[in-house]
Scaffold this motif. Structure first.
Motif, PDB file in Angstrom:
ATOM      1  N   ARG A  74       2.446 -57.658  58.400  1.00 49.35           N
ATOM      2  CA  ARG A  74       1.125 -57.927  58.969  1.00 49.35           C
ATOM      3  C   ARG A  74       0.952 -59.436  59.013  1.00 49.35           C
ATOM      4  O   ARG A  74       1.141 -60.132  58.020  1.00 49.35           O
ATOM      5  CB  ARG A  74       0.025 -57.312  58.119  1.00 49.35           C
ATOM      6  CG  ARG A  74      -0.144 -55.858  58.378  1.00 49.35           C
ATOM      7  CD  ARG A  74      -1.586 -55.415  58.229  1.00 49.35           C
ATOM      8  NE  ARG A  74      -1.659 -54.016  58.599  1.00 49.35           N
ATOM      9  CZ  ARG A  74      -1.559 -53.006  57.737  1.00 49.35           C
ATOM     10  NH1 ARG A  74      -1.417 -53.252  56.456  1.00 49.35           N
ATOM     11  NH2 ARG A  74      -1.614 -51.771  58.151  1.00 49.35           N
ATOM     12  N   GLY A 104       0.594 -52.360  67.651  1.00 44.21           N
ATOM     13  CA  GLY A 104       0.257 -51.278  66.743  1.00 44.21           C
ATOM     14  C   GLY A 104      -0.338 -51.792  65.449  1.00 44.21           C
ATOM     15  O   GLY A 104      -0.849 -52.907  65.363  1.00 44.21           O
ATOM     16  N   GLU A 105      -0.232 -50.978  64.404  1.00 48.24           N
ATOM     17  CA  GLU A 105      -0.829 -51.281  63.111  1.00 48.24           C
ATOM     18  C   GLU A 105      -0.189 -52.503  62.442  1.00 48.24           C
ATOM     19  O   GLU A 105      -0.820 -53.211  61.677  1.00 48.24           O
ATOM     20  CB  GLU A 105      -0.676 -50.057  62.202  1.00 48.24           C
ATOM     21  CG  GLU A 105      -1.384 -50.171  60.889  1.00 48.24           C
ATOM     22  CD  GLU A 105      -1.256 -48.898  60.067  1.00 48.24           C
ATOM     23  OE1 GLU A 105      -1.441 -49.008  58.838  1.00 48.24           O
ATOM     24  OE2 GLU A 105      -0.979 -47.832  60.628  1.00 48.24           O
ATOM     25  N   TRP A 106       1.093 -52.738  62.731  1.00 52.41           N
ATOM     26  CA  TRP A 106       1.836 -53.867  62.185  1.00 52.41           C
ATOM     27  C   TRP A 106       2.093 -54.880  63.283  1.00 52.41           C
ATOM     28  O   TRP A 106       2.022 -54.546  64.462  1.00 52.41           O
ATOM     29  CB  TRP A 106       3.140 -53.393  61.545  1.00 52.41           C
ATOM     30  CG  TRP A 106       2.875 -52.488  60.382  1.00 52.41           C
ATOM     31  CD1 TRP A 106       2.711 -51.127  60.417  1.00 52.41           C
ATOM     32  CD2 TRP A 106       2.691 -52.871  59.030  1.00 52.41           C
ATOM     33  NE1 TRP A 106       2.439 -50.654  59.167  1.00 52.41           N
ATOM     34  CE2 TRP A 106       2.429 -51.695  58.287  1.00 52.41           C
ATOM     35  CE3 TRP A 106       2.739 -54.093  58.360  1.00 52.41           C
ATOM     36  CZ2 TRP A 106       2.200 -51.721  56.909  1.00 52.41           C
ATOM     37  CZ3 TRP A 106       2.518 -54.105  56.993  1.00 52.41           C
ATOM     38  CH2 TRP A 106       2.250 -52.934  56.284  1.00 52.41           C
TER      39      TRP A 106
END
Length: 150
Positions: A74, A104-106
């Protein structure tokens, strides 16, 4: 590209991906086309940037780099660095083989190789997490590689 790849170009690329050192005569025989045609097509694929380089596929186990891991990162936007700058710093770490900026999330996906999981841990703890802009990380060690292309 000046023209779309035909089936012969695609087959030629597949053969070269398997073994970039294969000689023109052998490729000619496999593809069923004259040697001069094989030579011309390879030259054209290079000139058009479809083939960027010829390379090798190392045996990482024999090089004592048999452990592969993928690390998700991150990005910390409060670091004062851009995400691209952080990725470029990560790319300089010995043992890092790929760095991808992802959606995305990362934010980043990193591929590392080392002699052991312990050595990968050292890369993560002592090198990666010390880079300004690296926030949270998740490390996934690969048990076995089923397919990998260069």
């Amino acid at each position: 590209m000046s023209e779309i790849l035909d089936e012969i170009d695609k087959r030629l690329l597949e053969e070269l991906k398997r073994n970039a050192r294969e000689n023109i005569a052998s490729l000619s025989k496999k593809l069923g086309i004259p040697r001069t045609t094989v030579h011309y097509r390879i030259k054209r694929l290079i000139e058009e940037g479809i083939i960027e380089r010829f390379t090798i596929k190392p045996n990482y186990k024999k090089l004592n780099l048999g452990t592969t891991a993928f690390i998700l990162v991150r990005y910390d936007p409060d670091s004062g660095l851009t995400q691209r700058e952080v990725a470029e710093q990560i790319a300089k770490i010995p043992g890092v083989y790929e760095v991808h900026i992802i959606a995305g999330e990362w934010d980043l996906l990193i591929k590392v190789r080392a002699p052991s999981a312990e050595d990968i841990g050292k890369i993560v703890i002592d090198k990666l997490r010390e880079i300004k802009g690296v926030g949270q990380t998740v490390t996934m060690v690969s048990f076995v590689t089923v397919k990998e292309e260069l």
